[in-house]
Structure formats: structure tokens, C-alpha cells
Design a protein around this motif. Structure first.
Motif, short mmCIF file in Angstrom:
data_model
loop_
_atom_site.label_atom_id
_atom_site.label_comp_id
_atom_site.label_asym_id
_atom_site.label_seq_id
_atom_site.Cartn_x
_atom_site.Cartn_y
_atom_site.Cartn_z
N PHE A 19 0.85 -1.18 0.00
CA PHE A 19 0.00 0.00 0.00
C PHE A 19 0.89 1.24 0.00
CE2 PHE A 19 -2.87 2.82 2.84
CZ PHE A 19 -3.32 3.51 1.74
N ILE A 20 0.67 2.15 -0.98
CA ILE A 20 1.47 3.37 -1.12
C ILE A 20 0.53 4.58 -1.00
CG2 ILE A 20 3.07 4.65 -2.58
CD1 ILE A 20 3.57 1.98 -4.07
N LEU A 21 0.92 5.53 -0.18
CA LEU A 21 0.07 6.70 0.09
C LEU A 21 0.81 7.99 -0.22
CD1 LEU A 21 -2.58 7.87 1.43
CD2 LEU A 21 -1.26 7.95 3.56
N GLY A 22 0.13 8.88 -0.91
CA GLY A 22 0.59 10.26 -1.05
C GLY A 22 -0.37 11.14 -0.28
N THR A 23 0.14 11.96 0.61
CA THR A 23 -0.73 12.68 1.52
C THR A 23 -0.48 14.18 1.50
OG1 THR A 23 -1.32 12.97 3.87
CG2 THR A 23 0.91 12.23 3.39
N THR A 24 -1.53 14.95 1.69
CA THR A 24 -1.43 16.41 1.78
C THR A 24 -1.45 16.88 3.24
OG1 THR A 24 -3.84 16.58 1.60
CG2 THR A 24 -2.56 16.76 -0.44
N LEU A 25 -1.33 15.96 4.18
CA LEU A 25 -1.44 16.32 5.59
C LEU A 25 -0.41 17.38 5.98
CD1 LEU A 25 -1.99 12.79 7.18
CD2 LEU A 25 -3.62 14.69 7.21
N ALA A 26 0.86 17.13 5.65
CA ALA A 26 1.90 18.08 6.02
C ALA A 26 1.71 19.41 5.31
CB ALA A 26 3.27 17.49 5.70
N THR A 27 1.39 19.35 4.01
CA THR A 27 1.18 20.58 3.23
C THR A 27 0.06 21.42 3.82
OG1 THR A 27 1.82 19.29 1.29
CG2 THR A 27 0.84 21.45 0.91
N ASN A 28 -1.08 20.78 4.08
CA ASN A 28 -2.23 21.52 4.59
C ASN A 28 -1.95 22.12 5.97
OD1 ASN A 28 -3.57 20.80 2.29
ND2 ASN A 28 -4.74 19.15 3.23
N ALA A 29 -1.28 21.36 6.82
CA ALA A 29 -0.98 21.87 8.17
C ALA A 29 -0.10 23.11 8.10
CB ALA A 29 -0.32 20.78 9.00
N LEU A 30 0.85 23.13 7.16
CA LEU A 30 1.73 24.28 7.02
C LEU A 30 1.01 25.48 6.42
CD1 LEU A 30 4.98 22.55 5.72
CD2 LEU A 30 4.69 23.68 7.93
N ILE A 31 0.31 25.24 5.31
CA ILE A 31 -0.35 26.36 4.61
C ILE A 31 -1.47 26.96 5.45
CG2 ILE A 31 -1.75 26.95 2.60
CD1 ILE A 31 -0.11 24.93 1.02
N LYS A 54 -2.25 25.03 10.84
CA LYS A 54 -3.03 24.20 11.75
C LYS A 54 -2.18 23.07 12.33
CE LYS A 54 -7.52 25.17 9.63
NZ LYS A 54 -8.72 24.62 8.92
N GLY A 55 -0.92 23.40 12.62
CA GLY A 55 -0.03 22.42 13.21
C GLY A 55 -0.06 22.45 14.72
N ALA A 56 0.94 21.84 15.33
CA ALA A 56 1.01 21.74 16.80
C ALA A 56 1.55 23.04 17.41
CB ALA A 56 1.92 20.58 17.17
N ARG A 57 1.33 23.19 18.69
CA ARG A 57 1.94 24.29 19.44
C ARG A 57 3.42 23.94 19.59
NH1 ARG A 57 0.81 28.66 22.54
NH2 ARG A 57 1.87 28.94 24.55
N THR A 58 4.27 24.73 18.93
CA THR A 58 5.66 24.35 18.75
C THR A 58 6.60 25.36 19.38
OG1 THR A 58 5.07 23.28 16.65
CG2 THR A 58 7.40 23.75 17.00
N ALA A 59 7.70 24.85 19.94
CA ALA A 59 8.75 25.70 20.50
C ALA A 59 10.05 25.45 19.75
CB ALA A 59 8.92 25.41 21.98
N ALA A 74 8.80 19.93 13.16
CA ALA A 74 8.20 19.86 14.49
C ALA A 74 6.74 20.31 14.48
CB ALA A 74 9.01 20.73 15.46
N TYR A 75 6.44 21.31 13.68
CA TYR A 75 5.10 21.88 13.62
C TYR A 75 4.07 20.88 13.10
CZ TYR A 75 1.54 25.47 12.58
OH TYR A 75 0.39 26.22 12.54
N VAL A 76 4.46 20.07 12.10
CA VAL A 76 3.49 19.16 11.49
C VAL A 76 3.56 17.74 12.05
CG1 VAL A 76 3.51 20.49 9.35
CG2 VAL A 76 5.00 18.50 9.57
N GLN A 77 4.62 17.42 12.79
CA GLN A 77 4.84 16.03 13.19
C GLN A 77 3.69 15.43 14.01
OE1 GLN A 77 8.35 15.21 15.55
NE2 GLN A 77 8.45 13.11 14.78
#
Length: 707
Positions: free
Chosen positions: A68-80, A83-88, A216-219
Motif C-alpha cells: 500500500f502506497i500513500l501520497g498525503t497532503t497532511l503536512a502541506t495543509n498543516a503548514l499552509i 493548523k499544526g502543533a503548538r511548537t517551540a 516539528a510543527y506538522v509532526q
């Protein structure tokens, strides 16, 4: 004796797009495809739905999927979407503002209202720690571990989810970063930790720190979603390995993708470039322009000699759409392409100057274009194609979306046509022309930047919307041939099937060609090889043939940027070391048409890539003798510009076409998931692979006085 015939190996590939999630199942030589609307809030649910549909088409249980191979926009969307994590950020004392200082330049020198991109980490969550390692890796100031523990308490009080650690010279000696990671893991076991020496171990602290912050922001977002997807797929009975498409056009394991999700930022578009490369090999086209237009964006990539253009830097969140330096940099291997907000869901409107603008805002899948009947009210490119008669309401998205042409015309009339005093159909035509010109302009600029003669290229069109606009765009660019492959609407997902499993190790180690330290370089190359081969061997099937590629990034002494120089070996011998300057000048001359005599060369960074081998796929277009003219399956009313009214043009069912069929434009070639438009002056034929090869008529070109 057991006479059971083993079932063919089944491989599933899924690409999560902004509007649709595409699924492809390859069982032996047979391919099954489907498209489902993307579920933005829980994208893994759309993946599961697409997988179930395509497995049902093939009549296979989930347990039969071997890969099973996946291409995801999760990281892209979180950055643009921020909507990522609370990051230091933890960095060397005195350097916490490097993410705001950047490169100390103005990307738009004369814009007095210039705005710089806002860093992902706010200043109150950026902490400086006393420590210092010099450029040679020697410790000048030991790490203040007590200060690290004090910062850990502050992170706990601030409810920080994820932290990036980026010290000044950690690329040459990561000991201090590693120790900070150990302390934070002890003090805050639930904290996500990114070390810059892991994700980007090279010089230039701004780019390295920005990359670490992005990771770190999208992880947390990406890792949780991938974990949930893994759980859902296993509950559905799919126990096979899961691989992820990276921005550099290779596959990586689920575990590594969750650890370094920043490398997944351009995963979907990279799959499209891989498909373009494969088709170029099959058709013997040495220079191709891959054109991928989906529901939200259009991606354009130059592929020369069956190799996509590559880069090591990507920008996101640009303040100006086409202006380099106006976004935040990510330093990762990435396939070089231009991406603009021009897709089927791109929204059209009339601005304050009375001009029609299309994109970059998109209706996405929720609510979608007005013609979807899902609550969308703004006119989009899909609405324009619907109003022009180019889409078959009964077959759009395989019948999953019931198109409403009346709603499309009403939205276009209200927001575009009426304000400009024209009919809805002319408004639709204007939207179509403008989005095509936007894409052609982006291709021209990208080609000029790369020094490409675009008229020499063959266009390969894929994505749900690309076949509708490919010939229109090619005509604007002076391109004479367009290839629309089988399964074009799910092209990026198809590309995943041909991507190698690969890992690129990278180190910055300064060397001058006047005196190279062979032992130091070979120690670094050996450690890189062990790192990369271990990562690939852990993910690749047993017995896979592995290939290696070593690149030195070189420049003339005193220059600010490097060029890649491919080395013939992964070990630096005295002979190779003495010939590095000559290799560099050969590449430099090829790029710039000249060399700079009397100036020495230097190496800043080394990369070593290990990948599974890919067999050559070129075959011949065995064109049968004779030409067959098929009968159309129907006639469709399509708006004619010259007559300013709808006229009936022939429509052909692509699945009913045979090898050697020729179709003169104007015509529509319809399939369940897309439609190919063949205008007047172009002819489409079906080749031995059942690809559509669309060529400009020589006579029509001559009549316009073109060469």
C-alpha cells in the motif's frame, strides 16, 4: 499435489488531493481506479472509502493487497493553513531570532508595504541555551544542561506539544542537540522532538532552523493521522506494509514518514512527475512537460532525458505567489516544479478593476463547485466547463456527483457575466481562457528560469481536469504534441506504483579542491552509505537490487550558491579527487555557458542516495498500418466561440476506442473520470498502449505562418 495458482500481486496506491482522493489498484497487469471526494477533517476516511471501492471493482479482499502506497497532503495543509502543533524552538543563545531575520534581504525591494512571512514558532516560545560548537566541530562552550531542564519546565507550563532543536553548528557535530533530545525525553516523555541534525544536517542556519521548525510543527498532526490510518487499514483486513511518497519522488516507510513528515510536503505532485518520467520512457520522448491539474492546483514539471528537474529547497506560505524568497524555506530533496492555484475548484470573481480573476482560492470538496449541488455558490473552473457543455452530467466522477448545469450557469452569471454585461456562456469561456493563460504563463516563466525551449517539449497531461485544458494550454505554449495516458485522472496515484524506495543521506563538510582530506571525506561518505542503506533495506522487499548515487554540491570560491556535481563513485579516490575541479567546470559550463578561469572550486555539501533499482520501460509505439475512423457514440452541444452559440460536436467513449483509431477535432473523448477536449486543428489517435496522442495538424500550423 497442490495445483492452486497463486493470485497476482496486488498493489494499492492512494493520493489524497484537495478535492478528490484517487485510488489505483494494480493486480498483475490489470489496473482498477476510482475517485472519491476528499474528507478534509479526517482524510484517512476518504482513503479507506477509496480502497474499499477499488477492491470491490477488482473483486479482491483487503488481505490480498501486498503493498500500500500513500501520497498525503497532511503536512502541506498543516503548514499552509497554520493548523499544526503548538511548537517551540531551542537554539544557541543569541540566535533565537534567526527565523525572523532570515537572509536579511527584501524579496520585493521597492514594495514599501512588504510583509515577511510569519515564523511558525512565536518569539515567546523560542529559547536560547548557552552552548557553542565551532565550524570544525570543536566544543567552545559546553552545553548548559541545567538551562535545558529549566526550559523543559517552561515548555510544560506553556503546554507545548512539539519542539525543534537547532544549534549553530550541529551539522558538523550533533552532540549537543542529541543531549538536549535525551534530556527533554526524560523530562517530557510525551513531547515530540525534532533535531535539525536529523532532518537537515547542512550549513545555513536559517534554512536548517526553518526546516526543523516545519518538521516539528506538522509532526504530531501527521504522525497521529498516519497512526489512525494504519489502524483503520489493519482493521479492514489489510496487513501489508504501508509506504509513503516523498517530495523527492521516492518511497519511504510509514515510521520514517512519521518521524520526518516535512519530507512529505510535495508527495502527491512528486507522484505525477514519476508518472511523467515513465510515460516519457515508454514513448521515447526525451523532453516532456508533465502537466497535472486536479481540483485545487496545477503542477508543471520539466523532464529531460527521462529525469525530472530536482531541487533541494522548497518554499511554503509565500506572501507573493510567484516571488522567490517571500515564503518560509524548507531544505529537503524535492522535484522541481511550479504549482499554482488553478484547478477544477478554483473560484472565479471580478475584481475592483473589472478583471476576471481565477484562483488561488478553491471550493475544494466541501462544499465544492456550484454544479456539485453540495452547497457551493461560487463559480469555479468546473462550473465553467459544465456551462460550456464539456462535461457529461451522467458520467462525471463515474456518476458519483450529479452535475447541475443550471446551478453552474447561475453562479457564473451572478459573479462574473452580469457584472461585465455578458452572457453566462461567454463568462464561462472567459474563466476557461484565463485559467489556461494563468497556467501557460506559469509554464513560460518556469521554463525561462530553467533555460528551457518550451516549444521543443511534448506535454503529458493527467489529473481530473488536465485533459479538459491540455490542448488549449499547449496551443498557447506552441507545443505540438500532447499525450493523455490511460488512467489520466488518477495520474499521481499511478506514478506512486513506479517510484523507487530510496533514502538520501546528507552532510555538510567543507573541502577545497586544492587540498581535499580524503580520509575525512570517505569517513563521511561511509557513514552516509550505512545510514541510507539501512533505511532502504528496512523498507525494501528482500533481495531488492540497490543503486547508489553520490553528489557533491560545489561552487567557485566566494560564490553564494552551489551546483550539483554527480560523482562516479561513492568513495573518493586520489584520481577522483584530482578530477573534481574538471567535473565541476563541465557542469558549470553546461549551466551557464562559461567558466571562470583562475578561481578555485570548493565543496560545501555531500549527498548519498540509496534506492531500489528501476528497470528501463521504453517500448515502441507499434502503429498498425492504416487509419480507422470510429463512429461517435453521441453528439454533445458545446458552446462555439465564433458562432456565440452551442453546436453539436461528436463525443467518443474512450473505452470503445481501438488501436489506430484517429479522431479529428473538434471532438470530446469521454471516460468515467475525465474528458479530453480535442479542438479544431488537432487530431487524436490511439497508440499501442491505448494512450491518446494528440498532434497539431501541420496544415493548420502552416496556415498561421508558423515554422
Amino acid at each position: 499435489m497442490d495445483t492452486t495458482i497463486p493470485s497476482p500481486r496486488a498493489v494499492l496506491a492512494v493520493d489524497i488531493g484537495g478535492s478528490f482522493t484517487d485510488a489505483v489498484l494494480m493486480v498483475g497487469a490489470k489496473t482498477h481506479t476510482t475517485k472519491v471526494l476528499t474528507t478534509p477533517l479526517q482524510p484517512e476516511l476518504g482513503v479507506l472509502q477509496g480502497a474499499r471501492e477499488v477492491l470491490a471493482k477488482a473483486g479482491l479482499p483487503a488481505s490480498e493487497v501486498a503493498l500500500f502506497i500513500l501520497g498525503t497532503t497532511l503536512a502541506t495543509n498543516a503548514l499552509i493553513e497554520r493548523k499544526g502543533a503548538r511548537t517551540a524552538l531551542i537554539t544557541t543563545e543569541g540566535f533565537r531570532d534567526v527565523v525572523e531575520i532570515g537572509q536579511e534581504n527584501r524579496y520585493a525591494q521597492y514594495d514599501i508595504f512588504l510583509e515577511k512571512p510569519v515564523p511558525l514558532v512565536p518569539r515567546d516560545l523560542r529559547f536560547g541555551i548557552p552552548e557553542r560548537i565551532d565550524v570544525h566541530g570543536r566544543t567552545l562552550l559546553p552545553l548548559d544542561e541545567a538551562a535545558v531542564r529549566r526550559v523543559a519546565c517552561q515548555l510544560r507550563e506553556a503546554a507545548v506539544e512539539s519542539v525543534a532543536v537547532s544549534f549553530l553548528h550541529s551539522y558538523v557535530n550533533p552532540e549537543h542537540e542529541a543531549r538536549v533530545g535525551q534530556i527533554l525525553a526524560q523530562e517530557l516523555p510525551d513531547l515530540w522532538i525534532t533535531l535539525s541534525s536529523d532532518v537537515c544536517p547542512e550549513v545555513r542556519e536559517y534554512e536548517r532552523t526553518s526546516t526543523a521548525c516545519a518538521n516539528a510543527y506538522v509532526q504530531p498532526v501527521v504522525a497521529r493521522s498516519l497512526g489512525e490510518l494504519d489502524r483503520l487499514m489493519r482493521e479492514a483486513g489489510m496487513g501489508c506494509p504501508i509506504y509513503l511518497m516523498t517530495s523527492g519522488g521516492s518511497l519511504t516507510s510509514l515510521e520514517l514518514g512519521a518521524r520526518q513528515p516535512v519530507k512529505l510536503v510535495e508527495s502527491g505532485p512528486a507522484g505525477g512527475a514519476i508518472l511523467g518520467r515513465r510515460i516519457a520512457e515508454q514513448c521515447g520522448e526525451r523532453h516532456v512537460l508533465s502537466y497535472d491539474m486536479g481540483g485545487t492546483t496545477a503542477k508543471i514539471c520539466f523532464i529531460d532525458e527521462y529525469t525530472p528537474q530536482l531541487s533541494r529547497t522548497f518554499e511554503f506560505g509565500r506572501m507573493y505567489r510567484f516571488l522567490k524568497g517571500s515564503g518560509l524555506p524548507i531544505r529537503i530533496p524535492v522535484i522541481e516544479m511550479v504549482e499554482i492555484g488553478a484547478g477544477g475548484g478554483s473560484i472565479a470573481h471580478v475584481d475592483t478593476l473589472g478583471r476576471i480573476q481565477v484562483g488561488p482560492d478553491s471550493a475544494t470538496s466541501n462544499p465544492g463547485p456550484a454544479c456539485f449541488g453540495r452547497g457551493g455558490t461560487h463559480p469555479t473552473v468546473t462550473d465553467a466547463n459544465c456551462a460550456l457543455g464539456l462535461l457529461d452530467p451522467a458520467r462525471f466522477a463515474a456518476g458519483k456527483v450529479n452535475l447541475a448545469p443550471g446551478a453552474a450557469r447561475a453562479a457564473i452569471a451572478r459573479d462574473v457575466a452580469d457584472p461585465l454585461g455578458m452572457g453566462a456562456e461567454m463568462g464561462a469561456l472567459a474563466i476557461s481562457e484565463i485559467v489556461a493563460e494563468n497556467m501557460a504563463c506559469a509554464a513560460r516563466v518556469h521554463g525561462i528560469e530553467l533555460g528551457k525551449d518550451i516549444e521543443r517539449y511534448t506535454m503529458i497531461a493527467f489529473g481530473g481536469a488536465a485533459p479538459l485544458h491540455a490542448v488549449q494550454m499547449a496551443a498557447k505554449l506552441g507545443i505540438d504534441r500532447i499525450i493523455v495516458p490511460v488512467g489520466a485522472s488518477v495520474g499521481s496515484a499511478l506514478g506512486f506504483l513506479w517510484a523507487p524506495i530510496a533514502y538520501q543521506a546528507l552532510r555538510s563538510l567543507y573541502q577545497s579542491t586544492d587540498g581535499i582530506d580524503l580520509d575525512a571525506v570517505n569517513r563521511v561518505l561511509e557513514s552516509m552509505y550505512l545510514e541510507a542503506s539501512a533505511a532502504v533495506e528496512s523498507a525494501a522487499p528482500k533481495g531488492s537490487r540497490l543503486e547508489t548515487r553520490c553528489v557533491a554540491f560545489m561552487r567557485y570560491r566566494g560564490q553564494g550558491h552551489e551546483i550539483p556535481v554527480t560523482l562516479p563513485s561513492t568513495q573518493l579516490t586520489p584520481a577522483l579527487a584530482s578530477g573534481l575541479a574538471e567535473l565541476f567546470e563541465r557542469e558549470y559550463r553546461a549551466l551557464y555557458g562559461r567558466i571562470i578561469p583562475g578561481v578555485g572550486a570548493e565543496i560545501l555539501t555531500w549527498t548519498l542516495t540509496v534506492s531500489t533499482g528501476q528497470a528501463a520501460t521504453q517500448d515502441e509505439d507499434r502503429r498498425p498500418a492504416g487509419i480507422r475512423r470510429p463512429a461517435p457514440s453521441a453528439y454533445r452541444p458545446v458552446f462555439d466561440t465564433a458562432l456565440a452559440r452551442a453546436v453539436d460536436i461528436p463525443a467518443f467513449d474512450r473505452e470503445a476506442l481501438s488501436v489506430s483509431d484517429h479522431i479529428d477535432g473538434p471532438a470530446l473523448i469521454v471516460e468515467d473520470q475525465t474528458t479530453t477536449v480535442v479542438p479544431a486543428g488537432f487530431t487524436a489517435r490511439v497508440d499501442a498502449r491505448h494512450y491518446l496522442i494528440i498532434d497539431r495538424d501541420r496544415s493548420s500550423k502552416a496556415q498561421r505562418g508558423e515554422a
